[in-house]
Motif scaffolding. Structure first.
Motif, PDB file in Angstrom:
ATOM      1  N   SER A 163       0.836  -1.196   0.000  1.00  0.00           N
ATOM      2  CA  SER A 163       0.000   0.000   0.000  1.00  0.00           C
ATOM      3  C   SER A 163       0.872   1.247   0.000  1.00  0.00           C
ATOM      4  O   SER A 163       2.047   1.204   0.368  1.00  0.00           O
ATOM      5  N   ILE A 164       0.276   2.362  -0.410  1.00  0.00           N
ATOM      6  CA  ILE A 164       1.030   3.615  -0.501  1.00  0.00           C
ATOM      7  C   ILE A 164       1.233   4.205   0.889  1.00  0.00           C
ATOM      8  O   ILE A 164       0.300   4.291   1.688  1.00  0.00           O
ATOM      9  N   GLN A 165       2.451   4.597   1.176  1.00  0.00           N
ATOM     10  CA  GLN A 165       2.765   5.230   2.446  1.00  0.00           C
ATOM     11  C   GLN A 165       2.503   6.728   2.318  1.00  0.00           C
ATOM     12  O   GLN A 165       3.013   7.384   1.417  1.00  0.00           O
ATOM     13  N   LEU A 166       1.707   7.275   3.239  1.00  0.00           N
ATOM     14  CA  LEU A 166       1.337   8.681   3.179  1.00  0.00           C
ATOM     15  C   LEU A 166       1.933   9.432   4.354  1.00  0.00           C
ATOM     16  O   LEU A 166       2.092   8.874   5.452  1.00  0.00           O
ATOM     17  N   GLN A 167       2.239  10.699   4.152  1.00  0.00           N
ATOM     18  CA  GLN A 167       2.789  11.532   5.205  1.00  0.00           C
ATOM     19  C   GLN A 167       2.072  12.875   5.229  1.00  0.00           C
ATOM     20  O   GLN A 167       1.213  13.150   4.397  1.00  0.00           O
ATOM     21  N   ALA A 168       2.439  13.699   6.196  1.00  0.00           N
ATOM     22  CA  ALA A 168       1.734  14.964   6.418  1.00  0.00           C
ATOM     23  C   ALA A 168       1.859  15.888   5.214  1.00  0.00           C
ATOM     24  O   ALA A 168       2.853  15.880   4.480  1.00  0.00           O
ATOM     25  N   ALA A 169       0.826  16.692   5.033  1.00  0.00           N
ATOM     26  CA  ALA A 169       0.829  17.665   3.946  1.00  0.00           C
ATOM     27  C   ALA A 169       1.887  18.733   4.194  1.00  0.00           C
ATOM     28  O   ALA A 169       2.202  19.070   5.340  1.00  0.00           O
ATOM     29  N   LYS A 170       2.428  19.263   3.124  1.00  0.00           N
ATOM     30  CA  LYS A 170       3.284  20.421   3.225  1.00  0.00           C
ATOM     31  C   LYS A 170       2.417  21.626   3.600  1.00  0.00           C
ATOM     32  O   LYS A 170       1.193  21.597   3.426  1.00  0.00           O
ATOM     33  N   PRO A 171       3.017  22.690   4.122  1.00  0.00           N
ATOM     34  CA  PRO A 171       2.208  23.839   4.582  1.00  0.00           C
ATOM     35  C   PRO A 171       1.208  24.352   3.562  1.00  0.00           C
ATOM     36  O   PRO A 171       0.038  24.580   3.893  1.00  0.00           O
ATOM     37  N   GLY A 172       1.618  24.527   2.325  1.00  0.00           N
ATOM     38  CA  GLY A 172       0.693  25.016   1.305  1.00  0.00           C
ATOM     39  C   GLY A 172      -0.431  24.035   1.040  1.00  0.00           C
ATOM     40  O   GLY A 172      -1.592  24.426   0.859  1.00  0.00           O
ATOM     41  N   GLN A 173      -0.108  22.751   1.020  1.00  0.00           N
ATOM     42  CA  GLN A 173      -1.132  21.728   0.809  1.00  0.00           C
ATOM     43  C   GLN A 173      -2.104  21.692   1.986  1.00  0.00           C
ATOM     44  O   GLN A 173      -3.322  21.570   1.795  1.00  0.00           O
ATOM     45  N   ALA A 174      -1.568  21.780   3.194  1.00  0.00           N
ATOM     46  CA  ALA A 174      -2.424  21.747   4.389  1.00  0.00           C
ATOM     47  C   ALA A 174      -3.369  22.934   4.416  1.00  0.00           C
ATOM     48  O   ALA A 174      -4.555  22.806   4.748  1.00  0.00           O
ATOM     49  N   PHE A 175      -2.839  24.109   4.078  1.00  0.00           N
ATOM     50  CA  PHE A 175      -3.696  25.292   4.042  1.00  0.00           C
ATOM     51  C   PHE A 175      -4.830  25.099   3.037  1.00  0.00           C
ATOM     52  O   PHE A 175      -5.993  25.403   3.332  1.00  0.00           O
ATOM     53  N   LEU A 176      -4.500  24.602   1.849  1.00  0.00           N
ATOM     54  CA  LEU A 176      -5.511  24.432   0.807  1.00  0.00           C
ATOM     55  C   LEU A 176      -6.581  23.433   1.231  1.00  0.00           C
ATOM     56  O   LEU A 176      -7.780  23.697   1.072  1.00  0.00           O
ATOM     57  N   LEU A 177      -6.167  22.298   1.778  1.00  0.00           N
ATOM     58  CA  LEU A 177      -7.138  21.277   2.196  1.00  0.00           C
ATOM     59  C   LEU A 177      -8.090  21.836   3.254  1.00  0.00           C
ATOM     60  O   LEU A 177      -9.316  21.688   3.156  1.00  0.00           O
ATOM     61  N   ALA A 178      -7.533  22.466   4.286  1.00  0.00           N
ATOM     62  CA  ALA A 178      -8.379  23.004   5.357  1.00  0.00           C
ATOM     63  C   ALA A 178      -9.203  24.191   4.865  1.00  0.00           C
ATOM     64  O   ALA A 178     -10.343  24.394   5.312  1.00  0.00           O
ATOM     65  N   TYR A 179      -8.641  24.968   3.960  1.00  0.00           N
ATOM     66  CA  TYR A 179      -9.354  26.124   3.410  1.00  0.00           C
ATOM     67  C   TYR A 179     -10.595  25.690   2.639  1.00  0.00           C
ATOM     68  O   TYR A 179     -11.681  26.269   2.804  1.00  0.00           O
ATOM     69  N   ILE A 180     -10.460  24.656   1.833  1.00  0.00           N
ATOM     70  CA  ILE A 180     -11.618  24.119   1.111  1.00  0.00           C
ATOM     71  C   ILE A 180     -12.672  23.631   2.096  1.00  0.00           C
ATOM     72  O   ILE A 180     -13.874  23.866   1.917  1.00  0.00           O
ATOM     73  N   SER A 181     -12.233  22.993   3.174  1.00  0.00           N
ATOM     74  CA  SER A 181     -13.175  22.533   4.207  1.00  0.00           C
ATOM     75  C   SER A 181     -13.909  23.714   4.825  1.00  0.00           C
ATOM     76  O   SER A 181     -15.128  23.670   5.047  1.00  0.00           O
ATOM     77  N   GLY A 182     -13.184  24.812   5.101  1.00  0.00           N
ATOM     78  CA  GLY A 182     -13.815  25.992   5.681  1.00  0.00           C
ATOM     79  C   GLY A 182     -14.815  26.636   4.750  1.00  0.00           C
ATOM     80  O   GLY A 182     -15.895  27.062   5.174  1.00  0.00           O
ATOM     81  N   ILE A 183     -14.483  26.702   3.474  1.00  0.00           N
ATOM     82  CA  ILE A 183     -15.406  27.280   2.490  1.00  0.00           C
ATOM     83  C   ILE A 183     -16.696  26.467   2.447  1.00  0.00           C
ATOM     84  O   ILE A 183     -17.812  27.024   2.459  1.00  0.00           O
ATOM     85  N   LEU A 184     -16.560  25.149   2.416  1.00  0.00           N
ATOM     86  CA  LEU A 184     -17.751  24.283   2.370  1.00  0.00           C
ATOM     87  C   LEU A 184     -18.557  24.392   3.654  1.00  0.00           C
ATOM     88  O   LEU A 184     -19.793  24.382   3.624  1.00  0.00           O
ATOM     89  N   TRP A 185     -17.866  24.515   4.791  1.00  0.00           N
ATOM     90  CA  TRP A 185     -18.581  24.604   6.067  1.00  0.00           C
ATOM     91  C   TRP A 185     -19.396  25.886   6.152  1.00  0.00           C
ATOM     92  O   TRP A 185     -20.562  25.869   6.544  1.00  0.00           O
TER      93      TRP A 185
END
Length: 545
Positions: free
Chosen positions: A62-84
Motif C-alpha cells: 500500500s502507498i505510504q502517506l505523510q503529512a501535507a506540506k504547509p501550502g497543501q495543508a492550508f488548501l485542504l483546510a481552506y476548502i473545508s472551511g469554504i464548504l462549512w
C-alpha cells in the motif's frame, strides 16, 4: 490548482475533507446532529497528516502517506472551511437578495466572497498544524497541539474578523453537564474537549493497524461518556419574577405610512397592556409582571419621535411597569445646527411613570447590515445598509438601572460574542436581555443557530436571559441554557417569561477569555518547539555529513 504540489495530494485526502465538511455542517441547526461533533473533525485531521505519498511502499504494497506540506495543508483546510460556511451560513444569500437589494447573481457572489474570507480560518488551522507536524511521520506533537491550535484560531476569528458564528462548543449547548465548564473557560472550553476527542479518533487511523481497534474503542467510549451528560438534567432554577416579551412579527420589508405606523404601534400597545392586565392578581410563583420587553424591529421607531415616545410612555403608565424597547436612537451632531444627526441601533428604558430614563446604543454593529466597511471597495453591497441605516457605534456596555434591577441589554448578533456579553454581568447586570430582529434570517437555520449561541451566554455567566425577537424565537432562558418558556415563531403574541435575578459572577465573567489566550500561548510554544527541533535536525545532518 494544477501545480505539482496540489497534484501530489492523494485522492483519499480530498474525500476525507469532503466527509469532514459534511459532518461539520450537520452538527449545527437545523440538522442539529450534535452527536457527530465528536468525530466531525477527525477526517480533516487525518487528511492533513496523511495527504501525500512518501515515495515508498509498505510491506503489504500500500502507498505510504505523510503529512501535507504547509501550502497543501492550508488548501485542504481552506476548502473545508469554504464548504462549512456555505453549508451553515447559506442564509446570507437570501438576506442580501431579499432585503439587501442585490440581484441573485450578486447575492450569490456576496455569499461566495464571505465563504472565501471566513474559510481562511480553517485554512490557518491547517497551516499551523502542518508547521507543528514538520517533516517525517511522527505525528505526536501535531496531535497534541491540534486542540490548542483550534481554540487559538477560534479566538482569532472572534477578535480579528468579528464573526465568531457557531463556535464549535455551541454544538453541545444542550449537554447540561458538559456545558457547565463554560462558567470557567467560556464556550472555548467545550471546543477544546470536542477537538480532543476528535484527535483521539484521528489518532486511531494514524497508528499501526494492530493498535487501531484499541485506540478507536477508547476514543468512542470517551465520546459516549461526555455525550451522556445530555441525559442528565440539572435541577429546576427557582423563579420569583415575570416579564412580558412581545413578539411583534412585523415583516422586515414592510412599507411604512403614518397610518400603518400608528396602527401597528396601537396594536402592539393594546396587546401588551391586555397581557399584563390578564396576568395581574394571578396566583403564580412569579408574581405580577414587572418588566416589558419589545424587540429590535424593522419599524422606524425613533426615540426622538413623539409619535413613538408618547404611546410607549402611556403604555408604561397603563401597565405600571418598566419597559425596554428597541428603537433608533438619535443625537444631533455637535458644533453645527446643519450637521447631520447620528443614529444608533438602541434599546430604550422607560419607567412606570412613562419617563425615558436610559438608553443602550449597540456597540458591535453588523458589517454590511448596519454599516458598510470600506465603502468604496464594497459599494455594490450597500443596498442592505440603506435598508437598515448607517448606524454609529455605541460607547458603553453599562447595565441599565430599572428601579432595583440592573439590566444587561445587548442587541441582535452581539449575543455571539462571549467576551462582550460577559462585560454586562461583570459590571453588575442581574438579568441579561437580548432584543433581536431575526426576521432577516427568514426560515433558514440561522434563527436556531442564533438562539443556541444566546443560550450559551446564559450558561457562561450563570444568568437568566430574556430573548425578545421580532419573528421568533422569543424565549426565557435559565442559567443552565434551558428554554423554559417560548413562543411559536412568526406569530404576533406576548410571552409571560419567568426569571430571577442574580448577582453572583462566574470565573469566566470575572476573568474573560483567559483560556483561549492560554491555548494561543501553548500553540506558539508548540510552533517554537517544532522549529527548534527542525534546526537541531539540520545541524545534526550537517555534522554527520
Amino acid at each position: 490548482m494544477l501545480s505539482f504540489p496540489v497534484r501530489q495530494i492523494h485522492p483519499s485526502a480530498w474525500l476525507l475533507i469532503a466527509l469532514s465538511s459534511l459532518l461539520q455542517v450537520l452538527i449545527f441547526p437545523l440538522p442539529g446532529l450534535y452527536v457527530l461533533s465528536w468525530g466531525a473533525f477527525a477526517p480533516l485531521i487525518v487528511a492533513l497528516l496523511r495527504a501525500r505519498p512518501a515515495g515508498a511502499l509498505e510491506i503489504d504494497g500500500s502507498i505510504q502517506l505523510q503529512a501535507a506540506k504547509p501550502g497543501q495543508a492550508f488548501l485542504l483546510a481552506y476548502i473545508s472551511g469554504i464548504l462549512w460556511y456555505a453549508g451553515t451560513c447559506y442564509w446570507i444569500y437570501d438576506t442580501m437578495h431579499q432585503y439587501g437589494g442585490l440581484s441573485a447573481p450578486m447575492a450569490l457572489l456576496a455569499l461566495f466572497l464571505f465563504c472565501l474570507y471566513l474559510g481562511l480560518y480553517h485554512g490557518l488551522f491547517g497551516l499551523l498544524l502542518s508547521f507543528v507536524a514538520g517533516p517525517g511521520r511522527d505525528n505526536r506533537i501535531a496531535l497534541a497541539a491540534a486542540p490548542f491550535l483550534w481554540v487559538a484560531v477560534e479566538l482569532a476569528r472572534t477578535l480579528v474578523t468579528g464573526f465568531p458564528w457557531n463556535l464549535l462548543g455551541t454544538a453541545q449547548v444542550d449537554n447540561v453537564s458538559l456545558s457547565r465548564i463554560t462558567t470557567w473557560t467560556g464556550v472555548y472550553g467545550i471546543s477544546f474537549e470536542i477537538m480532543l476527542v476528535n484527535v483521539a479518533v484521528a489518532a486511531a487511523f494514524l497508528v499501526p493497524k494492530k493498535k487501531r481497534n484499541t485506540l478507536l474503542t477508547a476514543s468512542l467510549v470517551a465520546a459516549a461518556v461526555l455525550q451522556a451528560g445530555r441525559l442528565v438534567d440539572a435541577p429546576a432554577v427557582p423563579v420569583d419574577r415575570a416579564a412580558l416579551l412581545a413578539q411583534e412579527n412585523i415583516p422586515v420589508d414592510a412599507t411604512w405610512t403614518r397610518d400603518n405606523f400608528e396602527r401597528t404601534l396601537s396594536e402592539l400597545s393594546d396587546l401588551t397592556v391586555k397581557a399584563v392586565a390578564s396576568n395581574a392578581g394571578l396566583d403564580t410563583k412569579t408574581g405580577n409582571i414587572d418588566l416589558i420587553v419589545w424587540p429590535e424591529s424593522p419599524v422606524p421607531f425613533f426615540t426622538s419621535d413623539p409619535l413613538f415616545r408618547d404611546p410607549v410612555s402611556q403604555m408604561a403608565q397603563a401597565a405600571d411597569t418598566w419597559v425596554v424597547t428597541g428603537a433608533i436612537g438619535s443625537t444631533r451632531a455637535a458644533h453645527s445646527v446643519t450637521a447631520a444627526s447620528q443614529v444608533f441601533n438602541s434599546a430604550a428604558l422607560i419607567s412606570p411613570s412613562g419617563e425615558w430614563t436610559a438608553r443602550y446604543d449597540k456597540v458591535h454593529l453588523v458589517p454590511f447590515g448596519e454599516y458598510l466597511p470600506f465603502p468604496r471597495l464594497f459599494a455594490f453591497a450597500g443596498g442592505l445598509t440603506k435598508e437598515v441605516g448607517e448606524f454609529q457605534t455605541g460607547a458603553s456596555r453599562a447595565p441599565l438601572d430599572a428601579g432595583n434591577t440592573r439590566l444587561g441589554v445587548f442587541i441582535c448578533y452581539e449575543s455571539v460574542f462571549p467576551g462582550e456579553v460577559r462585560q454586562f454581568a461583570k459590571q453588575g447586570a442581574q438579568l441579561l436581555v437580548n432584543i433581536s430582529n431575526d426576521g432577516w434570517y427568514g426560515d433558514s437555520g440561522a434563527y436556531a443557530q442564533h438562539l443556541n449561541q444566546t443560550r450559551m451566554r446564559a450558561i457562561e455567566n450563570d444568568r437568566w436571559i430574556l430573548s425578545a425577537t421580532n419573528t421568533g424565537v422569543t424565549a426565557s432562558i435559565d442559567p443552565y441554557g434551558r428554554v423554559v418558556a417560548r413562543l411559536p415563531r412568526k406569530q404576533r403574541a406576548a410571552l409571560v417569561a419567568p426569571y430571577a435575578l442574580t448577582s453572583v459572577t462566574t470565573f469566566y465573567t470575572r476573568h474573560g477569555d483567559w483560556f483561549p489566550w492560554l491555548c494561543a500561548i501553548i500553540s506558539a510554544g508548540a510552533l517554537l518547539t517544532r522549529f527548534g527541533l527542525g534546526v537541531k535536525a539540520v545541524k545534526k545532518a550537517e555534522t554527520s555529513s
